[in-house]
Design a protein around this motif. Structure first.
Motif, PDB file in Angstrom:
ATOM      1  N   PHE A  50       1.579   2.061  -1.241  1.00 45.24           N
ATOM      2  CA  PHE A  50       2.137   3.338  -0.768  1.00 45.24           C
ATOM      3  C   PHE A  50       3.663   3.366  -0.907  1.00 45.24           C
ATOM      4  CE2 PHE A  50      -1.750   2.445   1.682  1.00 45.24           C
ATOM      5  CZ  PHE A  50      -2.540   3.502   1.242  1.00 45.24           C
ATOM      6  N   MET A  51       4.299   2.235  -0.665  1.00 44.48           N
ATOM      7  CA  MET A  51       5.750   2.167  -0.823  1.00 44.48           C
ATOM      8  C   MET A  51       6.142   2.328  -2.285  1.00 44.48           C
ATOM      9  SD  MET A  51       6.722   1.902   2.256  1.00 44.48           S
ATOM     10  CE  MET A  51       8.472   1.743   1.899  1.00 44.48           C
ATOM     11  N   TYR A 118       8.278   2.147   9.202  1.00 45.82           N
ATOM     12  CA  TYR A 118       8.576   1.433   7.955  1.00 45.82           C
ATOM     13  C   TYR A 118       8.942   2.403   6.828  1.00 45.82           C
ATOM     14  CZ  TYR A 118       8.088  -2.496   4.679  1.00 45.82           C
ATOM     15  OH  TYR A 118       8.320  -3.491   3.753  1.00 45.82           O
ATOM     16  N   CYS A 119       8.261   3.542   6.779  1.00 46.08           N
ATOM     17  CA  CYS A 119       8.452   4.492   5.681  1.00 46.08           C
ATOM     18  C   CYS A 119       9.701   5.361   5.830  1.00 46.08           C
ATOM     19  CB  CYS A 119       7.216   5.381   5.530  1.00 46.08           C
ATOM     20  SG  CYS A 119       5.781   4.482   4.912  1.00 46.08           S
ATOM     21  N   LEU A 120      10.482   5.162   6.887  1.00 48.46           N
ATOM     22  CA  LEU A 120      11.768   5.861   6.994  1.00 48.46           C
ATOM     23  C   LEU A 120      12.685   5.530   5.815  1.00 48.46           C
ATOM     24  CD1 LEU A 120      12.542   5.574  10.810  1.00 48.46           C
ATOM     25  CD2 LEU A 120      12.342   7.708   9.499  1.00 48.46           C
ATOM     26  N   THR A 121      12.393   4.425   5.139  1.00 50.43           N
ATOM     27  CA  THR A 121      13.190   4.063   3.956  1.00 50.43           C
ATOM     28  C   THR A 121      13.097   5.132   2.866  1.00 50.43           C
ATOM     29  OG1 THR A 121      11.323   2.755   3.119  1.00 50.43           O
ATOM     30  CG2 THR A 121      13.013   1.594   4.350  1.00 50.43           C
ATOM     31  N   ASN A 221       1.673   3.039 -12.672  1.00 51.90           N
ATOM     32  CA  ASN A 221       2.029   1.625 -12.665  1.00 51.90           C
ATOM     33  C   ASN A 221       2.188   1.104 -11.234  1.00 51.90           C
ATOM     34  OD1 ASN A 221       2.802  -0.812 -14.138  1.00 51.90           O
ATOM     35  ND2 ASN A 221       4.831  -0.460 -13.292  1.00 51.90           N
ATOM     36  N   SER A 222       2.802   1.925 -10.362  1.00 54.43           N
ATOM     37  CA  SER A 222       2.998   1.520  -8.961  1.00 54.43           C
ATOM     38  C   SER A 222       1.667   1.295  -8.257  1.00 54.43           C
ATOM     39  CB  SER A 222       3.803   2.589  -8.211  1.00 54.43           C
ATOM     40  OG  SER A 222       5.091   2.707  -8.755  1.00 54.43           O
TER      41      SER A 222
END
Length: 479
Positions: A50-51, A118-121, A221-222
């Motif tokens: 997901f990241m 975590y996804c605040l990045t 690819n991700s």
């Protein structure tokens, strides 16, 4: 400064940055791995796909387009900045909305709250993406080094403090968040560029037309680069995903230090000579040989000496990750070859072909996973090795057409390096088998086997007057 001088200088500072960041990360990782449990790393591993997917959507391939565009100006940069920021906010909102479904999919209730923090990045990253791109385009990796190393150290320090205080997986969440926040703040401090509220739709269309296909390829690819995290997290115990995640991250240390360093330098360098096929071929061949010349002994000897390495660095509880790491080392050797072949397609503006190849390779990955999954986790890993070899054939076949450097020529140039690497690995393995009992046995195996293997490798390369060895000597002597 000439292109050659810029490339060598850029490589030096980029390599120094990578080693500084990785050295900091290694120290932090060692302590965290000793304090935290494999299941903590497994929870973060579940978010890998997901990241990677979110970062691909935010960038949309437009920063690559900025690097490739020789006459990019303030209007180009500002347009990409605000589009990236807008998409970042949207991606974060989607992840928050889906957090409950993701935690249910993995049957991990704690994952829902972890995702929201975590996804605040995704919101933080766009604030520095363009500043970072400008530095890469100018090959100013010295400034990037000044930014990334302190951010890594301070974020890691916070993670360690939280781990010692018993925060468990939240130590990893806090470390990641602080590192990204510090990166963005420092990129703004060191960069003189500031965005203006300019949204030029013609410029957006120009960069998006190039970047859209790269984005779709990047998304594919991700997803598939991290699909093993997804499959292992879904169908195997959480601890096994932790072992896989840690083995994969350790494998990435030499790969990132050597091949990613050169990849950052080579894309802008290749872009400068994109219209000269002869120079592109020479540059590509020499760079690929040089990175494999250094990466091969590190990866093969790491695989041979994995057990004492893990026992010394991460303690006995991580020994089950050793076979994962050994298999993944073979995949690490293939990474630079994929990267540089695909860079040729990007600098030639063939993002359509880049996308086509990604679809073909990932379709094969789906088939491979479906066939291997019933046979267990090791069948999945060896299938990953096989798929990487097939991907090399596909990538090099098409990129080779543009610069007259086909698959057979590439194999002929890199096979001697792999052959000598295999001999050094054999020597190290024989020494390890010969010394069966002694005080500090793991240290003797690790240091003695590593030094012996490296000595074999470089003596053979020197005696055979191998092309990458002579190239490196010419660079050092400035010939």
């Amino acid at each position: 400064m000439s292109l050659k001088a810029k490339t060598i200088t850029g490589f030096f500072w980029s390599l120094l940055q990578q080693f500084g960041v990785q050295a900091s990360s290694i120290i932090v990782t060692i302590f965290l791995a000793r304090i935290l449990e494999p299941s903590d790393f497994g929870l973060i591993g579940m978010l890998a796909v997901f990241m990677a997917l979110g970062n691909s959507l935010i960038d949309a391939g437009m920063t690559s387009s900025l690097i490739r565009t020789k006459d990019a100006d303030h209007r180009d940069y500002s347009t990409v900045f605000f589009i990236n920021l807008f998409v970042g906010i949207i991606v974060y909102a989607i992840m928050v909305a889906c957090s409950g479904f993701i935690s249910q999919f993995f049957n991990q209730p704690d994952l829902e709250q972890i995702i929201k923090i975590y996804c605040l990045t995704f919101v933080i990253y766009p604030f520095s993406a363009v500043q970072r791109t400008r530095l890469v385009k100018m090959m100013d990796f010295k400034t990037e080094m000044k930014i990334t190393i302190p951010s890594t150290l301070l974020g890691g320090l916070l993670g360690l403090i939280m781990a010692f205080q018993g925060y468990g997986v939240w130590s990893l969440v806090g470390m990641n968040l602080v590192q990204n926040l510090l990166l963005s703040i420092q990129f703004w401090i060191y960069s003189s560029w500031r965005p203006s509220f300019l949204l030029d739709w013609d410029r957006f269309k120009k960069h998006f037309d190039f970047g859209a296909k790269l984005t779709l390829a990047g998304i594919i690819n991700s997803v598939f680069s991290n699909i093993y995290h997804l499959v292992i997290g879904k169908y195997f115990p959480l601890a096994q995903l932790g072992y896989y995640t840690k083995a994969d991250s350790l494998k990435q240390i030499p790969v990132k230090n050597i091949s990613t360093t050169l990849s950052k330098v080579t894309f802008p360098m290749f872009s400068e000579i994109q219209d000269d096929d002869d120079r592109l071929k020479i540059a590509y061949k020499r760079i690929m040989q040089q990175v494999l010349f250094w990466l091969t002994p590190v990866m093969v000897l790491s695989a041979v000496l994995a057990e004492p390495l893990f026992r010394i660095v991460l303690t006995e509880k991580w020994i089950p990750a050793v076979p994962y790491f050994q298999i993944l080392c073979f995949i690490g050797l293939m990474f630079p070859i994929h990267s540089y072949n695909l860079n040729i397609l990007k600098v030639k503006g063939r993002s359509d072909l880049y996308l086509k190849l990604e679809i073909i390779k990932k379709s094969l990955t789906v088939i491979g996973i479906m066939v291997a999954l019933p046979f267990g986790i090791f069948a999945l890993l060896w299938t990953q090795v096989l798929l990487n070899i097939v991907a090399f054939g596909i990538n090099s076949f098409y990129s080779g057409k543009f610069i007259d450097y086909n698959v057979s020529k590439q194999i002929r140039d890199i096979l001697p390096i792999f052959f000598v690497g295999a001999i050094s690995a054999l020597g190290s393995w024989l020494l390890k088998g010969w010394v069966q009992s002694a005080p500090l046995l793991d240290w003797i195996h690790l240091i003695g086997g590593g030094v012996f293997g490296m000595a074999i490798y470089f003596i053979i390369m020197w005696g055979a007057k191998s092309e990458p060895f002579l190239d490196f000597r010419r660079i050092i002597l400035k010939k």
